[in-house]
Write an enzyme that holds these catalytic residues in place. Structure first.
Site, short mmCIF file in Angstrom:
data_model
loop_
_atom_site.label_atom_id
_atom_site.label_comp_id
_atom_site.label_asym_id
_atom_site.label_seq_id
_atom_site.Cartn_x
_atom_site.Cartn_y
_atom_site.Cartn_z
N TYR A 35 4.93 -13.78 2.79
CA TYR A 35 3.85 -13.04 2.14
C TYR A 35 3.21 -13.96 1.11
CZ TYR A 35 1.84 -8.58 0.35
OH TYR A 35 1.03 -7.55 -0.02
N LYS B 256 1.74 -13.63 6.12
CA LYS B 256 0.63 -12.73 5.81
C LYS B 256 -0.09 -13.31 4.59
CE LYS B 256 -0.46 -8.28 3.73
NZ LYS B 256 0.08 -7.15 2.95
N ILE C 162 -2.46 -7.29 8.78
CA ILE C 162 -1.75 -6.22 8.08
C ILE C 162 -2.78 -5.62 7.14
CG2 ILE C 162 0.09 -5.66 6.45
CD1 ILE C 162 1.77 -7.84 7.75
N THR D 172 0.83 -1.20 0.00
CA THR D 172 0.00 0.00 0.00
C THR D 172 0.87 1.25 0.00
OG1 THR D 172 -1.56 -1.26 1.35
CG2 THR D 172 -1.97 1.09 1.14
#
Length: 296
Positions: free
Chosen positions: A137, A165, A204, A49
């Protein structure tokens, strides 16, 4: 969630840019202070982001270093240190440690990288050797590598590998990771309360940029087992969290943050500011959320 080092809400901070497309460090510092005041106690700096892939290594490091300095122990700091070469990831991770980061988030090897489990394990073992807890990730649609429950169990045997995540957006797949008994962090905005109900150990969350207080409220309610309250709060968040997941994620988060008073400028090229028709849809999806956020 309290026994997990990265429990609760970790804000994937939108990196501010000025009108010339440069990192806006004064606004970065001001925004961090506002989020701390709102109650945020975990930050991910140079996140997706935050446009990690569109910053130079030097810019990303500067964002991490400046952000960690401003936070100064008042919240935990996760730094994204993803890169194409393992040596670069290790170097970035060491610099993040020097800057005061508490952990790193790292994509598996991508763009023609290894896709076999042995190659992924070797990669993360090398990164973990840099000395900070590593959050893997899982975003298979973007990098072509899926962290399955079996692979997750192997990764968890690496000293320093802390969590995964999961940004797959597939609740069933995330629940399968959670059933391993290992700590999983949800990274899919529309799944937040469902992931918490399934047993996610932390979040997250990029969408929290534009409604930090409301997002914290839903996490608090869920953490206390007040599921009716969590569902009621989520009803105001759900339309916009679903909208940002439909496409143009980063641009929509930046536009929503501007509308709710947490402006971070315009996303850096090659991304463009959100189109007018999407702005109209965003206004509709936000509904009363701006007033709710301001009142908390």
């Amino acid at each position: 969630m309290s026994s997990f080092a990265f429990s609760g809400l970790n804000l994937a901070l939108a990196t501010p840019f000025d009108d010339a497309g440069r990192v806006d460090f004064p606004r970065l510092e001001a925004n961090i202070e506002r989020y701390l005041d709102a109650g945020i106690r975990g930050f991910v700096l140079s996140s997706g982001t935050g446009m990690h892939v569109y910053m130079s290594p030097e810019e990303a490091q500067a964002v991490i270093a400046r952000g960690a300095k401003v936070i100064n122990g008042r919240a935990r700091v996760i730094a994204q240190t993803s890169a194409l070469m393992a040596e670069d990831v290790v170097a970035r991770t060491r610099r993040a440690a020097d800057a005061g980061a508490d952990g790193v988030m790292v994509l598996p090897p991508f763009f023609e990288g290894p896709t076999d489990d042995d190659g992924i394990v070797d990669f993360y073992a090398e990164v973990a050797g840099a000395g900070l807890p590593v959050i893997g990730y899982n975003v298979p649609h973007a990098v072509g590598v899926e962290i399955t429950p079996a692979l997750f169990q192997r990764l968890a045997q690496i000293p320093g590998f802390a969590s995964v995540k999961d940004s797959s957006g597939d609740l069933a797949a995330q629940a399968a990771l959670i059933r391993t008994g290992l700590p999983v962090m949800n990274g899919a905005d529309p799944l937040v309360p469902y992931a918490l109900l399934a047993g996610a150990s932390g979040l997250i969350w990029g969408g929290a940029n534009f409604a930090p207080r409301t997002c914290l409220a839903v996490v608090k309610a869920a953490g206390e087992g007040r599921w009716a309250d969590a569902r009621r709060i989520w009803a105001d968040l759900e339309p916009v969290m679903s909208l940002i997941w439909e496409g143009n994620y980063v641009q929509t988060v930046y536009a929503a943050a501007a509308l709710t008073g947490y402006a971070a400028g315009t996303p850096r090229k090659p991304l463009r500011a959100l189109a007018a028709d999407r702005i109209a849809a965003l206004h509709a999806a936000l509904g009363p959320l701006r007033e709710i956020e301001a009142a908390l």
